[in-house]
Write a protein that holds these residues in place. Structure first.
Motif, PDB file in Angstrom:
ATOM      1  N   PRO A   1       0.829  -1.219   0.000  1.00 24.35           N
ATOM      2  CA  PRO A   1       0.000   0.000   0.000  1.00 24.35           C
ATOM      3  C   PRO A   1       0.863   1.269   0.000  1.00 24.35           C
ATOM      4  O   PRO A   1       1.946   1.291   0.589  1.00 24.35           O
ATOM      5  CB  PRO A   1      -0.789  -0.125   1.306  1.00 24.35           C
ATOM      6  N   LYS A   2       0.347   2.285  -0.651  1.00 27.02           N
ATOM      7  CA  LYS A   2       1.094   3.547  -0.740  1.00 27.02           C
ATOM      8  C   LYS A   2       1.409   4.085   0.656  1.00 27.02           C
ATOM      9  O   LYS A   2       0.557   4.096   1.546  1.00 27.02           O
ATOM     10  CB  LYS A   2       0.267   4.571  -1.523  1.00 27.02           C
TER      11      LYS A   2
ATOM     12  N   GLY B   1       5.957   1.391   0.104  1.00 26.55           N
ATOM     13  CA  GLY B   1       5.068   1.604  -1.032  1.00 26.55           C
ATOM     14  C   GLY B   1       5.199   3.033  -1.522  1.00 26.55           C
ATOM     15  O   GLY B   1       4.625   3.951  -0.939  1.00 26.55           O
TER      16      GLY B   1
ATOM     17  N   PRO C   1       0.827   3.347  -5.282  1.00 35.50           N
ATOM     18  CA  PRO C   1       0.046   2.106  -5.145  1.00 35.50           C
ATOM     19  C   PRO C   1       0.605   0.962  -5.985  1.00 35.50           C
ATOM     20  O   PRO C   1       0.342  -0.196  -5.715  1.00 35.50           O
ATOM     21  CB  PRO C   1      -1.337   2.518  -5.632  1.00 35.50           C
TER      22      PRO C   1
ATOM     23  N   SER D   1       6.768  -0.505  -5.452  1.00 36.99           N
ATOM     24  CA  SER D   1       7.319  -0.750  -4.118  1.00 36.99           C
ATOM     25  C   SER D   1       8.828  -0.908  -4.219  1.00 36.99           C
ATOM     26  O   SER D   1       9.336  -1.434  -5.217  1.00 36.99           O
ATOM     27  CB  SER D   1       6.751  -2.050  -3.531  1.00 36.99           C
TER      28      SER D   1
ATOM     29  N   CYS E   1      -5.104  -7.477   3.888  1.00 38.98           N
ATOM     30  CA  CYS E   1      -5.429  -6.552   2.787  1.00 38.98           C
ATOM     31  C   CYS E   1      -6.574  -5.626   3.205  1.00 38.98           C
ATOM     32  O   CYS E   1      -6.555  -4.426   2.949  1.00 38.98           O
ATOM     33  CB  CYS E   1      -5.851  -7.332   1.553  1.00 38.98           C
TER      34      CYS E   1
ATOM     35  N   SER F   1      -5.414  -2.927   5.431  1.00 39.38           N
ATOM     36  CA  SER F   1      -4.671  -1.852   4.753  1.00 39.38           C
ATOM     37  C   SER F   1      -5.632  -0.899   4.048  1.00 39.38           C
ATOM     38  O   SER F   1      -5.392   0.312   4.002  1.00 39.38           O
ATOM     39  CB  SER F   1      -3.640  -2.434   3.785  1.00 39.38           C
ATOM     40  N   VAL F   2      -6.741  -1.421   3.519  1.00 38.70           N
ATOM     41  CA  VAL F   2      -7.744  -0.541   2.897  1.00 38.70           C
ATOM     42  C   VAL F   2      -8.382   0.338   3.966  1.00 38.70           C
ATOM     43  O   VAL F   2      -8.557   1.552   3.781  1.00 38.70           O
ATOM     44  CB  VAL F   2      -8.829  -1.377   2.174  1.00 38.70           C
TER      45      VAL F   2
ATOM     46  N   GLN G   1      -6.127   3.170   4.903  1.00 37.84           N
ATOM     47  CA  GLN G   1      -6.088   4.226   3.885  1.00 37.84           C
ATOM     48  C   GLN G   1      -7.364   5.075   3.939  1.00 37.84           C
ATOM     49  O   GLN G   1      -7.316   6.301   3.770  1.00 37.84           O
ATOM     50  CB  GLN G   1      -5.933   3.611   2.480  1.00 37.84           C
TER      51      GLN G   1
ATOM     52  N   ASP H   1      -4.889   3.350  -3.534  1.00 32.89           N
ATOM     53  CA  ASP H   1      -3.604   3.498  -2.841  1.00 32.89           C
ATOM     54  C   ASP H   1      -3.259   2.265  -2.017  1.00 32.89           C
ATOM     55  O   ASP H   1      -2.088   1.970  -1.770  1.00 32.89           O
ATOM     56  CB  ASP H   1      -3.615   4.736  -1.938  1.00 32.89           C
ATOM     57  N   ALA H   2      -4.301   1.574  -1.571  1.00 33.39           N
ATOM     58  CA  ALA H   2      -4.049   0.343  -0.803  1.00 33.39           C
ATOM     59  C   ALA H   2      -3.727  -0.822  -1.717  1.00 33.39           C
ATOM     60  O   ALA H   2      -3.381  -1.906  -1.238  1.00 33.39           O
ATOM     61  CB  ALA H   2      -5.265   0.011   0.061  1.00 33.39           C
ATOM     62  N   GLY H   3      -3.851  -0.592  -3.040  1.00 34.95           N
ATOM     63  CA  GLY H   3      -3.506  -1.628  -3.997  1.00 34.95           C
ATOM     64  C   GLY H   3      -4.695  -2.398  -4.529  1.00 34.95           C
ATOM     65  O   GLY H   3      -4.524  -3.462  -5.117  1.00 34.95           O
TER      66      GLY H   3
END
Lengths: 324, 162
Positions: free
Chosen positions: A35-36, A65, A68, A71, B37, B40-41, B44, B84-86
């Protein structure tokens, strides 16, 4: 060997029965990115027995990161794999130098960048592809032609592609890349007393690297909250195909010569290998990650390690909570 | 003194009016398969200054957002936080108090933002749930943008959420 293959087939069969797993592979990188603005810290250690010595490589990695999709990892590597000099009579009689005592020392640094260039996300699934580039700067007298950047055996650069598919609890990931190791110079003590050491340069073999990793989320069966400990099972196949080394002896002296490769010991000859690494992973409070894996030899030949190789990794992410 | 009191009261009333327009939002996230995951969201999303609370549902890979009172809600930033969290947005729905929005010929406005929904005037119920359209929200072809006149802020395309 047959036992290893049997275990791998058994595990694959078990994995294949489920349509569900995870992609946080203990030994391979998935195509997904960090993640950023998240910062990760990873401590990883690899240990195996070599005659009466315990060889260990331990690294500390910082992962960040940048975007996004992009990395970067910076790793400091220590090990007791490498001496100050090449072995006596290198490369004729003592390669690889099994059981020699080497001090534990700082090998150098490894820099890795990964860019995720393709994502196809669906509900509880994703297909991702990434390209990576890596470089290592170490001061080590690596004795085998097989290069290794991540664990700090060689100075060199590498690059490759990663593809990862994840569906519910099941993940599969493949990596294909290459390593261009740099030339290394050093001295090999002369076996005759009072004679000066023999200056040597060695160009380690270029290598293709490949891996195929499977992951399965074993627990929890049903997510309720972040405090549930996750247990993931992994089975990874990884290896390299590497070229024969090139060795020059008495470098810089009148009698400097290139040693014909037919005279090299097997550890300096080109070859390939595939290893198999079953592993288990615990993720505590959805952040602290503990990886345990063991690597067994499966196919081909490698002289850079002895089996089994035991690996443990501990990893945690730090998120910066700055409001925006 | 009395004037100052009136100003403060008027200000409080205005703030109270702004806060209740967007009651909550729900974001569906694609690519999520694990609690790490999902966390992480959530982190963000919590970084967004207008977000008061995030409640992630790991099973359905959806997050429900509550907003801070009186804050300007930027739905594009919500989508960007997920990226941003991917991960990517599967959908973004918002529940809006239609009695507190300002009607516009093309839909309605909240603050400086224009919400394109021509049938807004015909909505009978007090609250309506809308789905955001556009590439950022992975839904529909209409792109939300910031150039549509006369809004000074963002322009969002909407449809009624089921």
């Amino acid at each position: 060997m047959q036992k290893n293959i049997f275990i791998s087939i058994l595990l694959l069969t078990v994995f294949g029965q489920y349509s569900n797993a995870q992609e946080l592979f203990p030994l391979s990188e998935a195509a997904s990115s960090i993640p950023k603005n998240a910062l990760g810290i990873r401590l990883f250690s690899e240990t195996y027995k070599e005659v009466d010595k315990i060889r260990n490589m331990t690294y500390l990695r910082l992962m960040y990161g940048v975007t996004p999709r992009f990395s970067v990892y910076l790793t400091g590597i220590t090990s007791n794999h490498h001496g100050e000099n090449f072995p006596v009579e290198f490369p004729f009689h003592n390669t690889p130098e099994r059981g020699a005592k080497y001090p534990y020392k700082f090998n150098g640094v490894h820099l890795y960048g990964k860019y995720r260039f393709f994502s196809r996300d669906g509900e509880n699934e994703h297909l991702r592809m990434a390209a990576y580039a890596e470089g290592t700067l170490v001061k080590t007298t690596h004795h085998e032609t097989e290069p290794d950047l991540e664990y700090g055996d060689n100075t060199g650069v590498g690059a490759g592609l990663i593809g990862t598919y994840l569906k519910n609890k099941f993940a599969v990931s493949g990596t294909f890349g290459g390593i261009l190791p740099s030339e290394n110079s050093g001295d090999s003590p002369d076996p005759i007393d009072n004679l000066p050491p023999v200056p040597i340069t060695i160009q380690y073999g270029k290598a293709l690297t490949y891996s195929l990793s499977f992951g399965y989320l074993l627990l929890p069966r049903k997510y309720k909250d972040y405090n549930q400990t996750n247990v993931n099972l992994y089975l990874e196949f990884h290896g390299k195909a590497y070229q024969t080394a090139k060795v020059n002896l008495f470098v810089g002296e009148a009698n400097e010569y290139y040693l014909e490769s037919v005279r090299y010991p097997p550890a300096l000859q080109g070859n390939y290998f595939v290893d198999m690494s079953p592993g288990v992973q615990f993720i505590i409070r959805s952040n602290l990650r503990i990886d345990c894996a063991a690597t067994f030899h499966m196919l081909g030949t490698t002289y850079a390690r002895l089996y089994p190789v035991y690996c443990i990794g501990i990893q945690q992410y730090l998120f910066f909570h700055k409001k925006r | 003194m009395f004037k100052r009191f009136v100003y403060v009261m008027l200000l409080l009333m205005m703030v109270n009016h702004c806060q209740a327009q967007v009651l909550s939002a729900k974001v569906g996230i694609n690519g999520l398969t694990c609690s790490q995951c999902s966390r992480s969201v959530e982190i963000q999303l919590r970084k967004l200054s207008f977000v008061k609370n995030v409640n992630m549902n790991l099973a359905s890979t959806e997050g429900t957002l509550q907003f801070k009172e009186g804050s300007d809600i930027d739905f594009l930033k919500i989508a960007k936080a997920v990226k941003d969290a991917g991960f990517s947005v599967r959908f973004l729905d918002a529940e809006i108090d239609m009695q507190k929005v300002k009607m516009h010929e093309k839909g309605f406005t909240i603050g400086n933002d224009l919400y394109l929904f021509p049938d807004a005037k015909n909505i009978q119920s007090a609250n309506a749930k809308f789905r955001f359209l556009g590439k950022m929200f992975s839904s529909g072809k209409n792109e939300s943008n910031t150039n549509e006149s006369p809004a000074k802020g963002h322009v969002y395309s909407l449809k009624l959420a089921s």
